[in-house]
Design an enzyme around this catalytic site. Structure first.
Site, PDB file in Angstrom:
ATOM      1  N   ARG A 101     -24.675 -66.969 102.003  1.00 42.64           N
ATOM      2  CA  ARG A 101     -25.637 -67.970 101.530  1.00 42.64           C
ATOM      3  C   ARG A 101     -25.081 -69.392 101.529  1.00 42.64           C
ATOM      4  NH1 ARG A 101     -28.928 -65.195  96.413  1.00 42.64           N
ATOM      5  NH2 ARG A 101     -29.877 -63.582  97.690  1.00 42.64           N
ATOM      6  N   LEU A 103     -30.322 -59.249  87.649  1.00 43.46           N
ATOM      7  CA  LEU A 103     -31.153 -58.295  86.897  1.00 43.46           C
ATOM      8  C   LEU A 103     -30.249 -57.314  86.152  1.00 43.46           C
ATOM      9  CD1 LEU A 103     -34.168 -57.519  89.301  1.00 43.46           C
ATOM     10  CD2 LEU A 103     -34.042 -59.141  87.403  1.00 43.46           C
ATOM     11  N   PHE A 159     -27.726 -54.624 100.536  1.00 43.90           N
ATOM     12  CA  PHE A 159     -27.904 -56.029 100.149  1.00 43.90           C
ATOM     13  C   PHE A 159     -26.639 -56.798 100.478  1.00 43.90           C
ATOM     14  CE2 PHE A 159     -30.270 -59.131  97.662  1.00 43.90           C
ATOM     15  CZ  PHE A 159     -31.545 -58.589  97.653  1.00 43.90           C
ATOM     16  N   HIS A 190     -31.640 -72.094  93.198  1.00 47.45           N
ATOM     17  CA  HIS A 190     -32.114 -70.748  92.906  1.00 47.45           C
ATOM     18  C   HIS A 190     -31.586 -70.180  91.597  1.00 47.45           C
ATOM     19  CE1 HIS A 190     -33.606 -66.797  93.888  1.00 47.45           C
ATOM     20  NE2 HIS A 190     -32.421 -66.265  93.963  1.00 47.45           N
ATOM     21  N   GLU A 227     -33.660 -63.029 102.290  1.00 50.38           N
ATOM     22  CA  GLU A 227     -32.681 -62.909 103.369  1.00 50.38           C
ATOM     23  C   GLU A 227     -33.060 -61.843 104.380  1.00 50.38           C
ATOM     24  OE1 GLU A 227     -28.692 -64.073 100.983  1.00 50.38           O
ATOM     25  OE2 GLU A 227     -29.287 -61.984 101.077  1.00 50.38           O
ATOM     26  N   ARG A 257     -22.990 -65.993  92.638  1.00 53.24           N
ATOM     27  CA  ARG A 257     -23.525 -64.699  92.216  1.00 53.24           C
ATOM     28  C   ARG A 257     -23.839 -63.824  93.415  1.00 53.24           C
ATOM     29  NH1 ARG A 257     -29.005 -62.604  91.417  1.00 53.24           N
ATOM     30  NH2 ARG A 257     -29.802 -64.574  92.187  1.00 53.24           N
ATOM     31  N   HIS A 310     -30.369 -71.082  97.586  1.00 51.20           N
ATOM     32  CA  HIS A 310     -30.801 -70.065  98.527  1.00 51.20           C
ATOM     33  C   HIS A 310     -31.193 -70.774  99.816  1.00 51.20           C
ATOM     34  CE1 HIS A 310     -32.733 -66.615 100.271  1.00 51.20           C
ATOM     35  NE2 HIS A 310     -32.320 -65.876  99.274  1.00 51.20           N
ATOM     36  N   LEU A 338     -39.526 -68.541  97.337  1.00 49.41           N
ATOM     37  CA  LEU A 338     -38.422 -67.874  98.030  1.00 49.41           C
ATOM     38  C   LEU A 338     -38.876 -67.033  99.230  1.00 49.41           C
ATOM     39  CD1 LEU A 338     -35.302 -67.265  97.569  1.00 49.41           C
ATOM     40  CD2 LEU A 338     -36.086 -65.115  96.605  1.00 49.41           C
ATOM     41  N   GLN A 353     -26.422 -71.746  92.647  1.00 51.19           N
ATOM     42  CA  GLN A 353     -26.648 -71.097  93.926  1.00 51.19           C
ATOM     43  C   GLN A 353     -27.889 -71.684  94.604  1.00 51.19           C
ATOM     44  OE1 GLN A 353     -27.709 -66.686  94.282  1.00 51.19           O
ATOM     45  NE2 GLN A 353     -25.687 -66.800  95.213  1.00 51.19           N
TER      46      GLN A 353
HETATM   47  C1  FAD Z   1     -37.667 -66.017  93.084  1.00 51.92           C
HETATM   48  C2  FAD Z   1     -36.490 -65.335  92.453  1.00 51.92           C
HETATM   49  C3  FAD Z   1     -36.088 -64.084  92.908  1.00 51.92           C
HETATM   50  C4  FAD Z   1     -35.000 -63.430  92.318  1.00 51.92           C
HETATM   51  N1  FAD Z   1     -34.644 -62.187  92.762  1.00 51.92           N
HETATM   52  C5  FAD Z   1     -33.628 -61.524  92.153  1.00 51.92           C
HETATM   53  C6  FAD Z   1     -33.282 -60.193  92.529  1.00 51.92           C
HETATM   54  O1  FAD Z   1     -33.894 -59.595  93.419  1.00 51.92           O
HETATM   55  N2  FAD Z   1     -32.269 -59.582  91.886  1.00 51.92           N
HETATM   56  C7  FAD Z   1     -31.574 -60.192  90.883  1.00 51.92           C
HETATM   57  O2  FAD Z   1     -30.688 -59.565  90.311  1.00 51.92           O
HETATM   58  N3  FAD Z   1     -31.888 -61.453  90.489  1.00 51.92           N
HETATM   59  C8  FAD Z   1     -32.891 -62.128  91.098  1.00 51.92           C
HETATM   60  N4  FAD Z   1     -33.197 -63.396  90.688  1.00 51.92           N
HETATM   61  C9  FAD Z   1     -32.539 -63.946  89.500  1.00 51.92           C
HETATM   62  C10 FAD Z   1     -33.127 -63.319  88.234  1.00 51.92           C
HETATM   63  O3  FAD Z   1     -34.467 -62.975  88.454  1.00 51.92           O
HETATM   64  C11 FAD Z   1     -33.069 -64.243  87.016  1.00 51.92           C
HETATM   65  O4  FAD Z   1     -31.781 -64.739  86.896  1.00 51.92           O
HETATM   66  C12 FAD Z   1     -33.389 -63.485  85.732  1.00 51.92           C
HETATM   67  O5  FAD Z   1     -34.631 -62.842  85.864  1.00 51.92           O
HETATM   68  C13 FAD Z   1     -33.403 -64.364  84.483  1.00 51.92           C
HETATM   69  O6  FAD Z   1     -33.791 -63.561  83.378  1.00 51.92           O
HETATM   70  P1  FAD Z   1     -33.675 -64.058  81.868  1.00 51.92           P
HETATM   71  O7  FAD Z   1     -34.107 -62.924  80.997  1.00 51.92           O
HETATM   72  O8  FAD Z   1     -32.336 -64.622  81.643  1.00 51.92           O
HETATM   73  O9  FAD Z   1     -34.694 -65.261  81.784  1.00 51.92           O
HETATM   74  P2  FAD Z   1     -36.261 -65.383  82.094  1.00 51.92           P
HETATM   75  O10 FAD Z   1     -36.851 -64.157  82.669  1.00 51.92           O
HETATM   76  O11 FAD Z   1     -36.433 -66.647  82.829  1.00 51.92           O
HETATM   77  O12 FAD Z   1     -36.891 -65.532  80.660  1.00 51.92           O
HETATM   78  C14 FAD Z   1     -36.668 -66.661  79.848  1.00 51.92           C
HETATM   79  C15 FAD Z   1     -37.461 -66.481  78.587  1.00 51.92           C
HETATM   80  O13 FAD Z   1     -37.111 -67.498  77.662  1.00 51.92           O
HETATM   81  C16 FAD Z   1     -38.264 -68.066  77.114  1.00 51.92           C
HETATM   82  N5  FAD Z   1     -37.934 -69.426  76.685  1.00 51.92           N
HETATM   83  C17 FAD Z   1     -37.295 -70.383  77.386  1.00 51.92           C
HETATM   84  N6  FAD Z   1     -37.165 -71.486  76.627  1.00 51.92           N
HETATM   85  C18 FAD Z   1     -37.728 -71.216  75.438  1.00 51.92           C
HETATM   86  C19 FAD Z   1     -37.924 -71.952  74.231  1.00 51.92           C
HETATM   87  N7  FAD Z   1     -37.502 -73.218  74.093  1.00 51.92           N
HETATM   88  N8  FAD Z   1     -38.561 -71.363  73.202  1.00 51.92           N
HETATM   89  C20 FAD Z   1     -39.026 -70.093  73.315  1.00 51.92           C
HETATM   90  N9  FAD Z   1     -38.863 -69.358  74.434  1.00 51.92           N
HETATM   91  C21 FAD Z   1     -38.219 -69.918  75.471  1.00 51.92           C
HETATM   92  C22 FAD Z   1     -39.295 -67.970  78.200  1.00 51.92           C
HETATM   93  O14 FAD Z   1     -40.592 -68.035  77.654  1.00 51.92           O
HETATM   94  C23 FAD Z   1     -38.973 -66.594  78.767  1.00 51.92           C
HETATM   95  O15 FAD Z   1     -39.589 -65.599  77.983  1.00 51.92           O
HETATM   96  C24 FAD Z   1     -34.287 -64.060  91.270  1.00 51.92           C
HETATM   97  C25 FAD Z   1     -34.693 -65.305  90.818  1.00 51.92           C
HETATM   98  C26 FAD Z   1     -35.767 -65.953  91.401  1.00 51.92           C
HETATM   99  C27 FAD Z   1     -36.151 -67.297  90.900  1.00 51.92           C
END
Ligand code: FAD
Ligand code: SF4
Ligand code: SF4
Ligand code: FES
Lengths: 595, 236
Positions: A286, A404, A119, A353, A255, A398, A242, A252, A240
């Site tokens: 990026r 993740l 990666f 992103h 890359e 990042r 993308h 998305l 960031q």
């Molecule tokens: C298309 C895409 C591809 C990606 N690919 C990668 C990758 O390959 N590798 C990598 O490391 N990262 C990747 N990322 C980044 C990574 O996926 C995210 O940064 C990460 O998943 C965010 O996880 P989280 O648990 O912080 O939030 P999220 O998974 O977004 O969860 C947020 C949670 O909060 C809850 N919530 C929000 N507001 C409220 C509220 N007011 N009241 C109650 N609940 C609420 C939502 O319901 C949800 O359950 C990618 C991101 C995107 C967009």
């Protein structure tokens, strides 16, 4: 006004990867935990992550957490805190193996170990050559991870409150956090969730921009709630972009497409990256690629009727290569761009992103806010993890697959801190501080009663346009200054937003209006922090930051090697030092970043 | 930019003000960038913010926006506008209680999913490192683990409509087989016991609606067949 109050040891807002990793830890420790989510847990946006989760398992070739740490510090353009980065990279193999034990369906090597792929930015031996560090489940790593975590939480009997939206944080007069005010979406009932410890894991806020790879629900609620409760937001100027989001749709395109030989072209069909990055060309980092694309568009060489995108061309590749190596991308392109990339190039634009900044925490997941000269002072009872938090491991940029990992490491460490804190607290919960509860209820009431106000869609579109035009990939001094004025104008619109739908039953119009009140806090924090930082670093690139021997690529370590803290109150900015001291190893010394 | 008018007939019901559900004729202007049904619905909501539906990822991975589209279950975000006959008739996915408009109460669906113990069971203490699994064994999970719990399948299954409380339904059974097929899981026998019941598994009459509608191209019927085979094998 009387509001029902429910009592817990711990409240977690968010059921994405970070929230569910934390929930598991707390449930297994036998604590009474409530997990609130706007959507059913497996619908959180972690589900969309594709590429992988990093850990120096060394399953295919030698690797070491120290090398991972080096790459992460360099990727962050030295803005990351080295204690947190060391902690994350050391923990990585442990939490990824744990995830496997939880049932994650990782792809496998011939010897049965977890499959790892190369990666961007992952190198062995302190930047020497690429190394396979990204642990993957096909191009669905996030989906596989989120479902595995949900499933493990089902086993642990975690108590989820699904389709409950947290509205506001509750703090007492001394600033201790007591829980949240929340609304059940199905009924619009408002309930207080009081707890000894509260964790925010609400994910990203990419929807401040017009074009984003983020889901509709990524509205920065955690940031808005924290800001309203007087918690500053850290490093919000760093977003960031993308390079390759599908134009118009924002979905998305990995890359890997350019890795297979994809070429970016402007309206004249020119392979313009040759001018910007003669060596790496389309595979430059990026930020470099995104900047070049925007320059092409700004100078009138964009494609399409509005000259607002460039083309990602793989028509010269063998159709069989496309079908075997890029099947998912072909599907996305057909579905979302309406073109089969075997026959025609894909319209792409740099797309918002990931948010590097967030609620300031230490590596234990405790929220820290400067107090009496101590910039590491902990806010009692308050924790944050995942994209909403700023530990800060990502600094100014990042590294792919480190998010993740961040969810797993800091989801777990914050939960462990919470367990310790909860045990040290008296059994009885303190008296509920009503001021914040009343403020929250008043906010909803204002919205319901507003007359002759602004339309939510109009205000949101205005905000997204301002952010996109004034605070995008490439930032200009005058545009930023103007952007600050404009975003403060939009804020006035948001304050007067009105909804026509007054129903109590699953009122999504009300939800969207409340989300906008959070988005605007994030937008202000971003614009104001970006306007103030007069250097270029990582994802924050300005036209007026000169490239000199003292400030290579515009990075000015003498004046700007520091974290921004934006306070909602008066839009005040404050700065705190970057922690350059790791936990056990030596500092990774400042260097000019080049790949 | 070329615009186009899309005609809808949408199932409307807000228990807060409607005595009973009704179908509403409503149209909306879209432009050439609006390719998906969800894009048009988002515009429709700008025009009339009371139209209610769930959505999140807008790329077919979160499973939020399952609805009945011109008589067939699907995800709005993956459905091409241009392929749809107008007026586009939108109804909630059938067989579950309606909360409002296109939003249904999924409790029963998730209850069935939970009933199959949707997690790897393995009581041997985990090794220091990962549990090993060969690429071939891992391949057995393909076509199973990708489920997004959208409920398109179960809510187009007649057996699930009649017995949502007793028949696990295609999504739940697909998940059951996902864990049976996982070499790391040691509870195959208990899982089969759990399904050995005139309703839980055997209500499936291989009608195949589920396969027809799955937006992720998964095949619950095949998974159900494999569970049945295992039951037979175990019996002899
Ligand atoms: C298309 C895409 C591809 C990606 N690919 C990668 C990758 O390959 N590798 C990598 O490391 N990262 C990747 N990322 C980044 C990574 O996926 C995210 O940064 C990460 O998943 C965010 O996880 P989280 O648990 O912080 O939030 P999220 O998974 O977004 O969860 C947020 C949670 O909060 C809850 N919530 C929000 N507001 C409220 C509220 N007011 N009241 C109650 N609940 C609420 C939502 O319901 C949800 O359950 C990618 C991101 C995107 C967009
Ligand atoms: S094949 Fe079985 S599960 Fe699928 S729709 Fe038919 S009866 Fe239902
Ligand atoms: S099997 Fe397919 S249709 Fe059924 S819930 Fe899973 S993804 Fe949806
Ligand atoms: S919005 Fe997520 S599947 Fe359609």
């Amino acid at each position: 006004m009387s509001v029902p109050v429910r009592h817990f040891d711990a409240v977690i807002v968010g059921a994405g990867g970070a929230g569910m990793r934390a929930a598991l830890q707390l449930s297994e420790a036998g604590l009474k935990t409530a997990v609130l989510s706007k959507v059913f847990p497996t619908r959180s946006h972690t589900v969309a992550a594709q590429g992988g989760v990093s850990a120096s398992l060394g399953n295919s070739e030698p690797d070491h957490w120290h090398w991972h740490m080096y790459d992460t510090v360099k990727g962050s353009d030295w803005l990351g805190d080295q204690d947190a980065i060391e902690f994350m990279c050391r923990e990585a193999p442990k939490v990824v193996v744990e995830l496997e034990h939880f049932g994650m369906p990782f792809d496998r090597n011939a010897d049965g170990t977890i499959y790892q792929r190369p990666f961007g930015g992952h190198m062995s031996n302190f930047g020497e050559k690429p190394v396979r560090r990204a642990c993957a489940a096909a191009d669905r790593t996030g989906h596989a991870m989120l479902h595995a975590l949900y499933q493990r939480n089902v086993r642990a009997n975690t108590h989820f409150f699904v389709e409950w939206m947290a509205l506001d944080l509750i703090r007492d007069a001394e600033g201790r956090v007591q829980g949240v005010v929340a609304m059940e979406m199905e009924t619009s009932d408002i309930v207080v969730f009081q707890a000894k410890a509260t964790l925010f894991a609400t994910g990203g806020a990419g929807r401040i921009y017009a074009s984003s790879t983020n889901a509709f629900i990524n509205t920065g609620d955690g940031l808005g709630m924290a800001a309203r409760a007087g918690i500053p937001l850290e490093d919000m100027e760093f977003w960031q972009f993308h390079p390759t989001g599908v134009a118009g749709a924002g979905v998305l395109i990995t890359e890997g497409v350019r890795g297979e030989g994809g070429i970016l072209r402007n309206a004249q069909g020119e392979r313009f990256m040759e001018r910007y990055a003669p060596n790496a060309k389309d595979l430059a980092s990026r930020d470099v690629v995104s900047r070049a694309m925007v320059t092409e568009i700004n100078e009138g060489r964009g494609c399409g009727p509005n000259k607002d995108h460039v083309l990602l061309d793989i028509t010269h590749l063998d159709p069989e290569v496309i079908k075997s190596k890029l099947p998912g991308i072909r599907e996305i392109s057909i579905k979302f761009a309406g073109v089969d990339p075997i026959q025609a190039p894909i319209p792409v634009v740099p797309t918002c992103h990931y948010q590097m900044g967030g609620i300031p925490t230490n590596y234990k997941g405790e929220v820290v806010v400067p107090k009496d000269g101590d910039h590491k002072a902990v806010v009692p009872g308050f924790y944050a993890a995942g994209e909403v938090a700023c530990a800060s491991v990502h600094g100014a940029n990042r590294l792919g697959t480190n998010s993740l990992l961040d969810l797993l490491v800091f989801g777990k460490s914050s939960a462990n801190s919470m367990i310790e804190f909860i045990k040290s607290e008296p059994a009885e919960l303190p008296e509920l501080a009503m001021a914040d509860v009343e403020r929250s209820i008043a906010r909803v009431k204002r919205l319901d009663e507003q007359k002759n106000g602004t339309n939510v869609h109009e205000a949101r579109s205005a905000m997204q346009r301002v952010m996109q035009n004034h605070c995008g990939v490439f930032r200009f001094k005058d545009m930023l200054a103007e952007g600050v004025d404009k975003i403060l104008e939009v804020e006035k619109m948001v304050k007067r937003c009105e909804i026509a739908d007054k129903s109590k039953v699953f009122n999504t119009a009300r939800v969207e209006a409340l989300e906008l009140e959070n988005l605007i806090e994030v937008a202000k924090a971003t614009m104001i922090s970006a306007n103030a930082r007069t250097e270029s670093r990582g994802a924050h690139v300005r036209d007026d930051a000169p490239d000199t021997p003292e400030t290579p690529n515009g990075r000015d370590d003498k004046n700007w090697l520091k974290h921004t803290l934006w306070h909602r109150d008066g839009n005040r900015l404050e700065y705190k030092p970057v922690n350059l001291t790791p936990l056990t190893v030596e500092t990774i010394a400042l260097k000019t970043r080049s790949y | 930019m070329t615009t186009q008018t899309i005609q809808f007939r949408v199932y409307r019901y807000d228990p807060d003000k409607d005595a009973k559900p009704y179908m509403q004729d409503i149209s909306v202007e879209v432009d050439s960038t609006d390719r998906k049904l969800l894009d048009a619905l988002v515009k429709l909501k700008v025009k009339d913010e009371t139209v209610s539906f769930r959505r999140s990822c807008r790329e077919g991975v979160c499973g939020s926006d399952a609805m009945n589209i011109n008589g067939k279950n699907g995800l709005a975000c993956l459905t091409d506008l241009k392929d749809l006959k107008q007026p586009i008739e939108l109804r909630p996915i059938p067989g579950l209680p309606v909360i409002r408009d296109l939003i249904v109460d999924m409790t029963q669906f998730f209850k069935q999913y939970h009933s199959i113990k949707p997690y790897v069971v393995n009581d041997t203490p985990p090794p220091e490192k990962e549990r090993l699994q060969s690429p071939e064994d891992r391949k057995e999970l393909d076509g199973l683990y990708e489920c997004i719990l959208c409920a398109c399948c179960s809510t187009s299954c007649p057996s699930f409509w009649w017995n949502p409380d007793k028949f696990v339904g295609p999504a739940g059974l697909l998940a059951a087989y996902r864990f049976i097929a996982d070499t790391r899981d040691t509870a195959t026998n208990e899982r089969l016991d759990n399904l050995e019941d005139p309703y839980r598994l055997f209500r499936c009459h291989t009608i195949m609606n589920c396969v027809d509608v799955c937006p992720k191209h998964l095949n619950p019927t095949r998974a159900i067949g494999k569970i049945k085979d295992l039951m037979v094998k175990r019996a002899v």
